[in-house]
Design a protein around this motif. Sequence first.
Motif, PDB file in Angstrom:
ATOM      1  N   ARG A  18     -23.866 -47.352   0.442  1.00 22.86           N
ATOM      2  CA  ARG A  18     -23.229 -48.673   0.443  1.00 22.86           C
ATOM      3  C   ARG A  18     -24.133 -49.714   1.105  1.00 22.86           C
ATOM      4  O   ARG A  18     -24.347 -50.800   0.561  1.00 22.86           O
ATOM      5  CB  ARG A  18     -21.877 -48.595   1.152  1.00 22.86           C
ATOM      6  CG  ARG A  18     -21.033 -49.854   1.019  1.00 22.86           C
ATOM      7  CD  ARG A  18     -19.640 -49.687   1.590  1.00 22.86           C
ATOM      8  NE  ARG A  18     -19.668 -49.350   2.996  1.00 22.86           N
ATOM      9  CZ  ARG A  18     -19.253 -48.201   3.515  1.00 22.86           C
ATOM     10  NH1 ARG A  18     -18.770 -47.252   2.751  1.00 22.86           N
ATOM     11  NH2 ARG A  18     -19.317 -47.992   4.805  1.00 22.86           N
ATOM     12  N   VAL A  19     -24.696 -49.381   2.258  1.00 26.19           N
ATOM     13  CA  VAL A  19     -25.581 -50.312   2.962  1.00 26.19           C
ATOM     14  C   VAL A  19     -26.858 -50.548   2.146  1.00 26.19           C
ATOM     15  O   VAL A  19     -27.325 -51.683   2.026  1.00 26.19           O
ATOM     16  CB  VAL A  19     -25.915 -49.796   4.387  1.00 26.19           C
ATOM     17  CG1 VAL A  19     -27.027 -50.603   5.024  1.00 26.19           C
ATOM     18  CG2 VAL A  19     -24.665 -49.834   5.252  1.00 26.19           C
ATOM     19  N   GLY A  20     -27.405 -49.500   1.550  1.00 28.71           N
ATOM     20  CA  GLY A  20     -28.590 -49.642   0.717  1.00 28.71           C
ATOM     21  C   GLY A  20     -28.345 -50.589  -0.447  1.00 28.71           C
ATOM     22  O   GLY A  20     -29.185 -51.439  -0.762  1.00 28.71           O
ATOM     23  N   GLU A  21     -27.192 -50.472  -1.091  1.00 29.26           N
ATOM     24  CA  GLU A  21     -26.870 -51.344  -2.217  1.00 29.26           C
ATOM     25  C   GLU A  21     -26.643 -52.782  -1.756  1.00 29.26           C
ATOM     26  O   GLU A  21     -27.061 -53.728  -2.431  1.00 29.26           O
ATOM     27  CB  GLU A  21     -25.642 -50.815  -2.969  1.00 29.26           C
ATOM     28  CG  GLU A  21     -25.240 -51.635  -4.171  1.00 29.26           C
ATOM     29  CD  GLU A  21     -26.306 -51.769  -5.255  1.00 29.26           C
ATOM     30  OE1 GLU A  21     -26.166 -52.686  -6.086  1.00 29.26           O
ATOM     31  OE2 GLU A  21     -27.276 -50.991  -5.277  1.00 29.26           O
ATOM     32  N   LEU A  22     -26.007 -52.966  -0.620  1.00 21.81           N
ATOM     33  CA  LEU A  22     -25.833 -54.324  -0.075  1.00 21.81           C
ATOM     34  C   LEU A  22     -27.183 -54.983   0.196  1.00 21.81           C
ATOM     35  O   LEU A  22     -27.400 -56.154  -0.141  1.00 21.81           O
ATOM     36  CB  LEU A  22     -25.026 -54.277   1.230  1.00 21.81           C
ATOM     37  CG  LEU A  22     -23.529 -54.125   1.112  1.00 21.81           C
ATOM     38  CD1 LEU A  22     -22.920 -53.872   2.492  1.00 21.81           C
ATOM     39  CD2 LEU A  22     -22.915 -55.361   0.489  1.00 21.81           C
ATOM     40  N   ILE A  23     -28.083 -54.234   0.788  1.00 25.08           N
ATOM     41  CA  ILE A  23     -29.417 -54.760   1.084  1.00 25.08           C
ATOM     42  C   ILE A  23     -30.174 -55.038  -0.209  1.00 25.08           C
ATOM     43  O   ILE A  23     -30.842 -56.062  -0.341  1.00 25.08           O
ATOM     44  CB  ILE A  23     -30.194 -53.797   2.008  1.00 25.08           C
ATOM     45  CG1 ILE A  23     -29.531 -53.753   3.387  1.00 25.08           C
ATOM     46  CG2 ILE A  23     -31.664 -54.208   2.125  1.00 25.08           C
ATOM     47  CD1 ILE A  23     -30.056 -52.674   4.302  1.00 25.08           C
ATOM     48  N   ARG A  24     -30.054 -54.147  -1.191  1.00 21.57           N
ATOM     49  CA  ARG A  24     -30.736 -54.345  -2.473  1.00 21.57           C
ATOM     50  C   ARG A  24     -30.294 -55.647  -3.137  1.00 21.57           C
ATOM     51  O   ARG A  24     -31.111 -56.447  -3.576  1.00 21.57           O
ATOM     52  CB  ARG A  24     -30.476 -53.170  -3.428  1.00 21.57           C
ATOM     53  CG  ARG A  24     -31.308 -53.252  -4.716  1.00 21.57           C
ATOM     54  CD  ARG A  24     -30.803 -52.317  -5.797  1.00 21.57           C
ATOM     55  NE  ARG A  24     -29.523 -52.744  -6.326  1.00 21.57           N
ATOM     56  CZ  ARG A  24     -29.354 -53.762  -7.185  1.00 21.57           C
ATOM     57  NH1 ARG A  24     -30.376 -54.467  -7.584  1.00 21.57           N
ATOM     58  NH2 ARG A  24     -28.154 -54.069  -7.618  1.00 21.57           N
ATOM     59  N   ARG A  25     -28.984 -55.860  -3.186  1.00 21.26           N
ATOM     60  CA  ARG A  25     -28.460 -57.094  -3.796  1.00 21.26           C
ATOM     61  C   ARG A  25     -28.925 -58.330  -3.045  1.00 21.26           C
ATOM     62  O   ARG A  25     -29.335 -59.321  -3.656  1.00 21.26           O
ATOM     63  CB  ARG A  25     -26.935 -57.063  -3.826  1.00 21.26           C
ATOM     64  CG  ARG A  25     -26.369 -56.136  -4.850  1.00 21.26           C
ATOM     65  CD  ARG A  25     -24.873 -56.242  -4.866  1.00 21.26           C
ATOM     66  NE  ARG A  25     -24.289 -55.148  -5.608  1.00 21.26           N
ATOM     67  CZ  ARG A  25     -23.021 -54.822  -5.566  1.00 21.26           C
ATOM     68  NH1 ARG A  25     -22.192 -55.514  -4.801  1.00 21.26           N
ATOM     69  NH2 ARG A  25     -22.565 -53.822  -6.276  1.00 21.26           N
ATOM     70  N   SER A  26     -28.851 -58.274  -1.733  1.00 25.09           N
ATOM     71  CA  SER A  26     -29.253 -59.430  -0.912  1.00 25.09           C
ATOM     72  C   SER A  26     -30.740 -59.720  -1.069  1.00 25.09           C
ATOM     73  O   SER A  26     -31.139 -60.877  -1.233  1.00 25.09           O
ATOM     74  CB  SER A  26     -28.933 -59.179   0.558  1.00 25.09           C
ATOM     75  OG  SER A  26     -27.555 -59.024   0.731  1.00 25.09           O
ATOM     76  N   LEU A  27     -31.561 -58.691  -1.017  1.00 27.98           N
ATOM     77  CA  LEU A  27     -33.004 -58.863  -1.160  1.00 27.98           C
ATOM     78  C   LEU A  27     -33.345 -59.407  -2.546  1.00 27.98           C
ATOM     79  O   LEU A  27     -34.164 -60.322  -2.676  1.00 27.98           O
ATOM     80  CB  LEU A  27     -33.722 -57.524  -0.909  1.00 27.98           C
ATOM     81  CG  LEU A  27     -35.239 -57.531  -0.972  1.00 27.98           C
ATOM     82  CD1 LEU A  27     -35.830 -58.507   0.041  1.00 27.98           C
ATOM     83  CD2 LEU A  27     -35.773 -56.114  -0.728  1.00 27.98           C
ATOM     84  N   SER A  28     -32.703 -58.878  -3.574  1.00 25.48           N
ATOM     85  CA  SER A  28     -32.925 -59.368  -4.937  1.00 25.48           C
ATOM     86  C   SER A  28     -32.584 -60.849  -5.044  1.00 25.48           C
ATOM     87  O   SER A  28     -33.320 -61.631  -5.643  1.00 25.48           O
ATOM     88  CB  SER A  28     -32.073 -58.593  -5.941  1.00 25.48           C
ATOM     89  OG  SER A  28     -32.493 -57.269  -6.034  1.00 25.48           O
ATOM     90  N   GLU A  29     -31.473 -61.225  -4.450  1.00 23.16           N
ATOM     91  CA  GLU A  29     -31.026 -62.622  -4.490  1.00 23.16           C
ATOM     92  C   GLU A  29     -32.005 -63.541  -3.760  1.00 23.16           C
ATOM     93  O   GLU A  29     -32.381 -64.596  -4.270  1.00 23.16           O
ATOM     94  CB  GLU A  29     -29.633 -62.719  -3.855  1.00 23.16           C
ATOM     95  CG  GLU A  29     -28.991 -64.068  -3.982  1.00 23.16           C
ATOM     96  CD  GLU A  29     -27.595 -64.059  -3.371  1.00 23.16           C
ATOM     97  OE1 GLU A  29     -27.330 -64.940  -2.525  1.00 23.16           O
ATOM     98  OE2 GLU A  29     -26.796 -63.172  -3.735  1.00 23.16           O
TER      99      GLU A  29
END
Length: 137
Positions: A18-29
């Motif tokens: 869950r944390v990895g996916e949150l970071i992935r989305r934020s970094l992508s954005e």
Amino acid sequence: MAKNKFHDGPGPSQRQLRVGELIRRSLSEVLARGDVHDPDLNRLSITVGEVTTSPDLRIATAYVLPLGGTGQEDVLQLLARNKGELRRMIGKKVGLKFTPDLRFRIDETFDRLDETRRLFSQDDVRRDVEADDQDDT
């Protein structure tokens, strides 16, 4: 001998995923909008394929690939150079008590997919796969 966390024992926890996916989305954005104060980094289009986190959530490894796959080493250097700013931005977006230290690696998933497709297109491999499918029926 160190164990590989992806092949031995249980995989990543739900929290790590869950944390990895949150970071992935934020970094992508952040990368897509060009929020970083580095024109060299903002000029590039970078795909963030996956972010894995350590069990204690203190390290996040982002697997990235520049559009077209060229200039991979340059992208890693630019991301490393802007790591502190990226970490601060992600920390604000994600809202974790502790924002993980960011590490960047080239995402080799696409290369492995291409190699897998190449292998499956070989006549002898296709013949073996089709034979296995017929045996299953």
